[in-house]
Design a protein around this motif. Structure first.
Motif, PDB file in Angstrom:
ATOM      1  N   SER A  91      27.426  51.763  29.633  1.00 41.07           N
ATOM      2  CA  SER A  91      26.028  52.648  30.182  1.00 41.07           C
ATOM      3  C   SER A  91      26.180  54.354  29.812  1.00 41.07           C
ATOM      4  N   HIS A  92      27.488  54.742  30.024  1.00 43.69           N
ATOM      5  CA  HIS A  92      27.900  56.214  29.994  1.00 43.69           C
ATOM      6  C   HIS A  92      28.663  56.632  27.848  1.00 43.69           C
ATOM      7  N   ASP A  93      28.341  55.001  27.421  1.00 45.15           N
ATOM      8  CA  ASP A  93      29.243  54.788  26.694  1.00 45.15           C
ATOM      9  C   ASP A  93      30.666  55.101  26.771  1.00 45.15           C
ATOM     10  N   LEU A  94      31.525  55.198  27.189  1.00 39.46           N
ATOM     11  CA  LEU A  94      33.260  55.457  27.283  1.00 39.46           C
ATOM     12  C   LEU A  94      34.394  54.769  26.253  1.00 39.46           C
ATOM     13  N   THR A  95      35.163  55.029  26.014  1.00 36.82           N
ATOM     14  CA  THR A  95      36.075  54.488  25.850  1.00 36.82           C
ATOM     15  C   THR A  95      37.357  54.623  26.277  1.00 36.82           C
ATOM     16  N   ASN A  96      38.621  54.298  26.294  1.00 34.31           N
ATOM     17  CA  ASN A  96      40.409  55.089  26.352  1.00 34.31           C
ATOM     18  C   ASN A  96      39.891  55.608  27.178  1.00 34.31           C
ATOM     19  N   ILE A  97      39.758  54.113  28.246  1.00 34.45           N
ATOM     20  CA  ILE A  97      39.684  55.117  29.714  1.00 34.45           C
ATOM     21  C   ILE A  97      39.622  53.936  30.696  1.00 34.45           C
ATOM     22  N   ILE A  98      40.256  54.708  31.842  1.00 36.63           N
ATOM     23  CA  ILE A  98      40.267  52.982  33.125  1.00 36.63           C
ATOM     24  C   ILE A  98      39.294  53.648  34.343  1.00 36.63           C
ATOM     25  N   LEU A  99      38.902  52.382  34.933  1.00 36.42           N
ATOM     26  CA  LEU A  99      38.223  53.263  36.479  1.00 36.42           C
ATOM     27  C   LEU A  99      39.040  52.428  37.462  1.00 36.42           C
ATOM     28  N   VAL A 100      39.174  52.361  38.083  1.00 32.34           N
ATOM     29  CA  VAL A 100      40.353  52.019  39.470  1.00 32.34           C
ATOM     30  C   VAL A 100      38.859  52.112  41.062  1.00 32.34           C
ATOM     31  N   VAL A 101      38.826  51.077  41.828  1.00 35.93           N
ATOM     32  CA  VAL A 101      38.298  51.721  42.737  1.00 35.93           C
ATOM     33  C   VAL A 101      39.599  51.430  43.398  1.00 35.93           C
ATOM     34  N   VAL A 102      39.320  52.142  44.626  1.00 33.62           N
ATOM     35  CA  VAL A 102      40.321  51.386  45.985  1.00 33.62           C
ATOM     36  C   VAL A 102      39.066  51.382  47.283  1.00 33.62           C
ATOM     37  N   ARG A 103      38.889  50.067  47.694  1.00 34.08           N
ATOM     38  CA  ARG A 103      38.391  50.199  49.341  1.00 34.08           C
ATOM     39  C   ARG A 103      38.910  49.977  50.627  1.00 34.08           C
ATOM     40  N   TYR A 104      38.699  50.175  51.215  1.00 31.80           N
ATOM     41  CA  TYR A 104      39.145  50.346  52.808  1.00 31.80           C
ATOM     42  C   TYR A 104      38.412  49.715  53.114  1.00 31.80           C
ATOM     43  N   PHE A 105      38.582  48.356  53.844  1.00 33.66           N
ATOM     44  CA  PHE A 105      37.373  47.215  54.942  1.00 33.66           C
ATOM     45  C   PHE A 105      37.117  48.484  55.945  1.00 33.66           C
ATOM     46  N   GLY A 106      36.179  48.020  56.293  1.00 34.72           N
ATOM     47  CA  GLY A 106      35.310  48.825  57.461  1.00 34.72           C
ATOM     48  C   GLY A 106      34.425  48.010  58.471  1.00 34.72           C
ATOM     49  N   GLY A 107      35.237  46.304  58.029  1.00 35.48           N
ATOM     50  CA  GLY A 107      34.386  45.631  59.481  1.00 35.48           C
ATOM     51  C   GLY A 107      33.487  44.806  59.054  1.00 35.48           C
ATOM     52  N   THR A 108      32.479  45.891  58.405  1.00 34.88           N
ATOM     53  CA  THR A 108      31.210  44.338  57.970  1.00 34.88           C
ATOM     54  C   THR A 108      30.732  44.064  56.606  1.00 34.88           C
ATOM     55  N   LEU A 109      30.589  42.989  56.706  1.00 33.19           N
ATOM     56  CA  LEU A 109      30.528  42.808  55.163  1.00 33.19           C
ATOM     57  C   LEU A 109      29.476  43.176  54.541  1.00 33.19           C
ATOM     58  N   LEU A 110      29.384  43.499  53.654  1.00 32.82           N
ATOM     59  CA  LEU A 110      28.376  44.165  52.507  1.00 32.82           C
ATOM     60  C   LEU A 110      27.827  43.100  51.673  1.00 32.82           C
ATOM     61  N   GLY A 111      28.598  41.506  52.027  1.00 28.08           N
ATOM     62  CA  GLY A 111      27.021  40.818  50.430  1.00 28.08           C
ATOM     63  C   GLY A 111      27.205  41.126  49.531  1.00 28.08           C
ATOM     64  N   VAL A 112      27.396  39.725  48.153  1.00 27.44           N
ATOM     65  CA  VAL A 112      27.753  40.207  47.040  1.00 27.44           C
ATOM     66  C   VAL A 112      26.430  40.979  46.479  1.00 27.44           C
TER      67      VAL A 112
END
Length: 205
Positions: A91-112
């Motif tokens: 959506s931002h039309d970006l390339t030559n980029i990597i984006l990593v999202v690190v998740r800490y689980f908080g105990g409650t399922l979020l669903g899809v």
């Protein structure tokens, strides 16, 4: 990429973003990225930074025509992490980029739907901090010539505003230069007009 488009958008330097939902924390890291070999190092670094995080999900896009991409859900339900991150890059039309999202689980399922929203929102927050820059698609050439032609070659370098990456001036001289793609034909035509000049294409950058 069409014939007349020789620019692309990427980010200037690494940035971070954050999203929280029901105790879970999603920390996003975006990096300028041009070599898939770097992927292992980036993930290893983030895993050592966040050893207790549950997931390290990512997406990247590569090449100036934006044709190469990969996504990884890292154990999250298929399509809930890597793909939403990729969609933000698209959506931002970006390339030559990597984006990593690190998740800490908080105990409650979020669903899809909750997961898709969380990974998307964290990615968007990171890019909201980013300086987005436009870069030109350049080709790198090497030109070989004899010393007597130095002035003629250097005049073309100056007039066509070429970026010199490496130069050797001896009896036999060589010059490695970078040139914007849509300017290539004009400059090569001028160099080929000189006697005994050899030109070799090296790579696209």
């Amino acid at each position: 990429m069409n014939l007349f488009e020789d620019t692309y958008k990427t980010i200037e330097k690494p940035v971070e973003g954050l999203f929280k939902d029901k105790g879970s924390k999603f920390i996003a890291y975006a990096y300028p990225f041009s070599d898939p070999e770097e992927l292992k190092n980036i993930i290893a670094e983030l895993k050592s930074l966040h050893p207790k995080a549950r997931h390290h999900c990512w997406a990247y896009r590569l090449t100036t025509d934006r044709s190469i991409f990969r996504v990884n859900d890292d154990g999250e339900p298929s399509g809930t992490a890597g793909r939403p991150i990729l969609n933000v890059l698209l959506s931002h039309d970006l390339t030559n980029i990597i984006l990593v999202v690190v998740r800490y689980f908080g105990g409650t399922l979020l669903g899809v739907p909750g997961l898709i929203n969380a990974y998307k929102s964290a990615a968007q927050d990171a890019l909201g901090q980013a300086q987005i820059i436009q870069k030109t698609v350049n080709d790198v050439y090497e030109v070989n010539f004899n010393y007597l032609q130095m002035n003629e070659v250097m005049r073309i370098v100056k007039e066509d505003d070429l970026v010199v990456l490496k130069q050797v001036f001896d009896n036999d001289c060589s010059l490695t230069f970078e040139i914007r793609q849509k300017q290539v034909n004009q400059t090569l035509g001028r160099l080929q007009g000189l006697t005994d000049v050899k030109i070799k294409f090296l790579r696209t950058s």
